[in-house]
Design an enzyme around this catalytic site. Sequence first.
Site, PDB file in Angstrom:
ATOM      1  N   ARG A   6     -10.313   0.712  -6.366  1.00 57.53           N
ATOM      2  CA  ARG A   6     -10.556   1.190  -5.012  1.00 57.53           C
ATOM      3  C   ARG A   6     -11.870   1.951  -4.935  1.00 57.53           C
ATOM      4  O   ARG A   6     -12.150   2.821  -5.765  1.00 57.53           O
ATOM      5  CB  ARG A   6      -9.414   2.113  -4.569  1.00 57.53           C
ATOM      6  N   ASN A  22      -2.244  13.487   3.858  1.00 57.07           N
ATOM      7  CA  ASN A  22      -3.188  14.035   4.834  1.00 57.07           C
ATOM      8  C   ASN A  22      -2.898  13.665   6.284  1.00 57.07           C
ATOM      9  O   ASN A  22      -3.816  13.636   7.102  1.00 57.07           O
ATOM     10  CB  ASN A  22      -4.625  13.630   4.485  1.00 57.07           C
ATOM     11  N   ASP A  33       2.091   3.065   3.210  1.00 58.52           N
ATOM     12  CA  ASP A  33       1.234   4.224   2.921  1.00 58.52           C
ATOM     13  C   ASP A  33       2.041   5.430   2.460  1.00 58.52           C
ATOM     14  O   ASP A  33       1.535   6.557   2.426  1.00 58.52           O
ATOM     15  CB  ASP A  33       0.362   4.596   4.129  1.00 58.52           C
ATOM     16  N   HIS A  55       1.657   5.081  -2.681  1.00 58.97           N
ATOM     17  CA  HIS A  55       1.074   5.964  -3.689  1.00 58.97           C
ATOM     18  C   HIS A  55       2.172   6.679  -4.467  1.00 58.97           C
ATOM     19  O   HIS A  55       3.331   6.731  -4.030  1.00 58.97           O
ATOM     20  CB  HIS A  55       0.188   7.027  -3.034  1.00 58.97           C
ATOM     21  N   ARG A  62     -14.707  12.861   3.841  1.00 58.32           N
ATOM     22  CA  ARG A  62     -13.860  14.061   3.793  1.00 58.32           C
ATOM     23  C   ARG A  62     -12.860  13.999   2.640  1.00 58.32           C
ATOM     24  O   ARG A  62     -12.196  14.992   2.329  1.00 58.32           O
ATOM     25  CB  ARG A  62     -13.114  14.229   5.122  1.00 58.32           C
ATOM     26  N   HIS A  82      -6.512  -0.652   6.099  1.00 51.77           N
ATOM     27  CA  HIS A  82      -6.160  -0.227   7.455  1.00 51.77           C
ATOM     28  C   HIS A  82      -7.166  -0.698   8.520  1.00 51.77           C
ATOM     29  O   HIS A  82      -7.525   0.052   9.439  1.00 51.77           O
ATOM     30  CB  HIS A  82      -6.016   1.297   7.511  1.00 51.77           C
ATOM     31  N   HIS A 104       0.857  -1.194   0.000  1.00 54.60           N
ATOM     32  CA  HIS A 104       0.000   0.000   0.000  1.00 54.60           C
ATOM     33  C   HIS A 104       0.885   1.234   0.000  1.00 54.60           C
ATOM     34  O   HIS A 104       1.444   1.634   1.025  1.00 54.60           O
ATOM     35  CB  HIS A 104      -0.931   0.026   1.214  1.00 54.60           C
TER      36      HIS A 104
END
Length: 302
Positions: free
Chosen positions: A124, A262, A257, A33, A130, A181, A31
């Site tokens: 996904r 964020n 991750d 990005h 949010r 997660h 996982h």
Amino acid sequence: MKFQKSPGWLDWCSEPSRPVFLLPEGAVDAHCHVFGPADIFPFAAERKYTPCDASKEQLFALRDRLGFSRNVIVQATCHGTDNRALVDACRSSGGRARGVASIRPDISDGELHDLHEAGVRGVRFNFVRRLVDFTPRDELLDIAGRVAGLGWHIVVYFESADLPDLWDFFSGLPTIVVVDHMGRPDVTKNVDGEQFELFVRFMREHENVWSKVSCPDRLSASGPPAVAGEARPYRDVVPFARRIVETFPDRVLWGTDWPHPNVRDHMPDDGVLVDFIAQIAPTRALQRKLLVDNPARLYWRE
């Protein structure tokens, strides 16, 4: 095209510590990005945040520094359904990366085929309000049916309080479902309390459901950031992740991750995150399933 980072944005750690924990040969960071670079792969107009750049070259350098062999790159919400940065990274990896895309309901069969050829093996669905706007569930079900025919799986991202409302929808998905997660449990509650017990029951009753036991830095409430050399980083998350690893050893994945979009209070050290693995998968057999066998079976089985 120039982009201004969101106010308060924390950039990823450029010099992570080298882990003490020795990863097994063939370990997969399942996982992570890529962001941009924005002058090549612009961010989506509908994005909820604007990150810093985090290129494929920087991701692959991190892979090598930490000791991973391969990556699974998950489409970042800041790129919307424009998967070009993801596809470029997968194609540039020499077969060492697979992808999880975000796609439009009207995507053509030809476009799906091109994504598959590039290395995409999942799609996904994000339910964190949010971060994304609402997508009708009938559209998501149609997407799920189409990608199931390719042998892809569905990755779902949601928060623990929303599982009761999403239970029936997830139960109807026609392929493997991978939960990001652990469904973001509240680790200030008991590991055998009602909320987390519901997630364990969800996995127990649905043999097609897998879980990533990742992002302790997002879940931890135990105090200051973990640092290199700490014996038990993110210790309040350990009972939750370890329970999932030991109960469902053949259906768990782990990832850094990176580059940690964020995060609000601290930017994690990726070397410390790797050292966290030994706490939640305490035997070499469990570590191999988590880091090697399971991701290979899901992403590199052909």
